[in-house]
Motif scaffolding. Sequence first.
Motif, mmCIF file in Angstrom:
data_model
loop_
_atom_site.group_PDB
_atom_site.id
_atom_site.type_symbol
_atom_site.label_atom_id
_atom_site.label_comp_id
_atom_site.label_asym_id
_atom_site.label_seq_id
_atom_site.Cartn_x
_atom_site.Cartn_y
_atom_site.Cartn_z
ATOM 1 N N ILE A 283 129.795 -6.218 62.987
ATOM 2 C CA ILE A 283 130.265 -5.090 62.878
ATOM 3 C C ILE A 283 130.116 -4.239 64.192
ATOM 4 N N ARG A 284 129.218 -4.401 64.786
ATOM 5 C CA ARG A 284 129.168 -4.052 66.284
ATOM 6 C C ARG A 284 130.215 -4.461 67.060
ATOM 7 N N GLU A 285 130.272 -5.901 66.881
ATOM 8 C CA GLU A 285 131.429 -6.615 67.978
ATOM 9 C C GLU A 285 132.759 -5.817 67.388
ATOM 10 N N LEU A 286 133.135 -5.877 66.127
ATOM 11 C CA LEU A 286 134.372 -5.232 65.825
ATOM 12 C C LEU A 286 134.557 -3.670 66.345
ATOM 13 N N TYR A 287 133.410 -2.995 66.165
ATOM 14 C CA TYR A 287 133.611 -1.629 66.490
ATOM 15 C C TYR A 287 133.582 -1.366 68.107
ATOM 16 N N TYR A 288 132.953 -2.316 69.070
ATOM 17 C CA TYR A 288 133.429 -2.292 70.374
ATOM 18 C C TYR A 288 134.699 -2.718 70.690
ATOM 19 N N GLU A 289 135.196 -3.758 69.973
ATOM 20 C CA GLU A 289 136.653 -4.165 70.083
ATOM 21 C C GLU A 289 137.618 -2.943 69.962
ATOM 22 N N MET A 290 137.590 -2.541 68.752
ATOM 23 C CA MET A 290 138.425 -1.667 68.002
ATOM 24 C C MET A 290 138.459 -0.224 68.833
ATOM 25 N N ARG A 291 137.429 0.254 69.138
ATOM 26 C CA ARG A 291 137.307 1.774 69.332
ATOM 27 C C ARG A 291 137.959 1.830 70.806
ATOM 28 N N LEU A 292 138.219 0.966 71.589
ATOM 29 C CA LEU A 292 138.897 1.402 72.840
ATOM 30 C C LEU A 292 140.210 0.957 72.962
ATOM 31 N N LEU A 293 140.977 0.418 71.780
ATOM 32 C CA LEU A 293 142.296 0.180 71.653
ATOM 33 C C LEU A 293 143.290 1.332 71.757
ATOM 34 N N PRO A 294 144.222 1.434 72.477
ATOM 35 C CA PRO A 294 145.093 2.501 72.119
ATOM 36 C C PRO A 294 145.491 2.710 70.527
ATOM 37 N N LYS A 295 145.764 4.091 70.173
ATOM 38 C CA LYS A 295 145.760 4.239 68.729
ATOM 39 C C LYS A 295 146.858 3.448 68.229
ATOM 40 N N GLU A 296 148.164 3.488 69.008
ATOM 41 C CA GLU A 296 149.154 2.481 68.508
ATOM 42 C C GLU A 296 148.912 1.290 68.143
ATOM 43 N N GLU A 297 148.068 0.534 68.825
ATOM 44 C CA GLU A 297 147.551 -0.674 68.539
ATOM 45 C C GLU A 297 146.868 -0.927 67.476
ATOM 46 N N ARG A 298 146.008 0.127 67.172
ATOM 47 C CA ARG A 298 145.048 0.247 66.042
ATOM 48 C C ARG A 298 145.740 0.484 64.969
ATOM 49 N N ASN A 299 146.914 1.411 64.875
ATOM 50 C CA ASN A 299 147.456 1.652 63.784
ATOM 51 C C ASN A 299 148.386 0.747 63.192
ATOM 52 N N LYS A 300 148.727 -0.298 63.812
ATOM 53 C CA LYS A 300 149.528 -1.534 63.391
ATOM 54 C C LYS A 300 148.786 -1.816 62.056
ATOM 55 N N GLY B 239 138.911 6.967 61.894
ATOM 56 C CA GLY B 239 137.719 7.070 60.890
ATOM 57 C C GLY B 239 137.146 5.742 60.631
ATOM 58 N N CYS B 240 137.700 4.767 60.775
ATOM 59 C CA CYS B 240 136.939 3.272 60.731
ATOM 60 C C CYS B 240 135.884 3.267 62.127
ATOM 61 N N CYS B 241 136.358 3.563 63.093
ATOM 62 C CA CYS B 241 135.590 3.655 64.139
ATOM 63 C C CYS B 241 134.390 4.608 64.329
ATOM 64 N N ILE B 242 134.708 5.651 63.777
ATOM 65 C CA ILE B 242 133.346 6.649 63.327
ATOM 66 C C ILE B 242 132.468 6.191 62.241
ATOM 67 N N GLY B 243 133.312 5.500 61.265
ATOM 68 C CA GLY B 243 132.435 5.122 60.245
ATOM 69 C C GLY B 243 131.638 4.048 60.745
ATOM 70 N N PHE B 244 132.246 2.953 61.581
ATOM 71 C CA PHE B 244 131.153 1.855 62.164
ATOM 72 C C PHE B 244 130.358 2.381 62.981
ATOM 73 N N ALA B 245 130.351 3.653 63.799
ATOM 74 C CA ALA B 245 129.221 4.162 64.471
ATOM 75 C C ALA B 245 127.903 4.843 63.830
ATOM 76 N N ASN B 246 128.510 5.314 62.371
ATOM 77 C CA ASN B 246 127.448 5.782 61.492
ATOM 78 C C ASN B 246 126.771 4.744 61.002
ATOM 79 N N ILE B 247 127.425 3.393 60.455
ATOM 80 C CA ILE B 247 126.807 2.439 59.725
ATOM 81 C C ILE B 247 125.779 1.867 60.934
ATOM 82 N N LEU B 248 126.284 1.593 62.278
ATOM 83 C CA LEU B 248 125.486 0.838 63.376
ATOM 84 C C LEU B 248 124.296 1.903 63.374
ATOM 85 N N ALA B 249 124.414 3.214 63.493
ATOM 86 C CA ALA B 249 123.150 4.184 63.702
ATOM 87 C C ALA B 249 122.053 3.880 62.751
ATOM 88 N N VAL B 250 122.668 4.006 61.316
ATOM 89 C CA VAL B 250 121.883 3.848 60.293
ATOM 90 C C VAL B 250 120.986 2.608 60.166
#
Length: 162
Positions: free
Chosen positions: A100-117, A128-139
């Motif tokens: 999850i951490r790897e996916l979070y770091y990869e996904m969060r800095l993609l431009p929104k257009e790229e992620r929205n595909k 919301g997925c990225c923020i969800g990942f941040a919550n999961i990782l912190a917990v």
Amino acid sequence: DKDIAAIDIGGGSVQFMYGNKTTLKKVIKLNTGALFLKNKFLKTDPANEVDYRIIEKYISTQIDKIDIKFSPDTPLIHGSTFIPSSLSSQHPFAVEINTIRELYYEMRLLPKEERNKYFPSQPDYTDGCCIGFANILAVAEKTGLVYELPSNNSIIQGFLTQ
């Protein structure tokens, strides 16, 4: 009975809970919901490293309310479709927190257009997925949890008692 932890990430808040098959031991409300944090902290597209560090720091101040350490074999259940659809056709399955951490770091800095595909019908879903990942990782870091069981079901449907 073995403990199970669960996290329900909503727009305004996150509920973290744990218990076993017969007892809900604790529910903790965190003010770290996806829409709330997006509106408060994401100011650029793509979001930059500073935006996410601020979100992560804010989440860490909220999770001070959590005061438990779990054994490494305790699952964290999260009701969502975004992890299984992006990683495997089998469902549910265990996902290591490091994945999850790897996916979070990869996904969060993609431009929104790229992620929205990945979710064309819901243009802001990946924020919301990225923020969800941040919550999961912190917990997970705070509680010692090392894997997650993603599910299409809602926490409201009673993970802790099924």
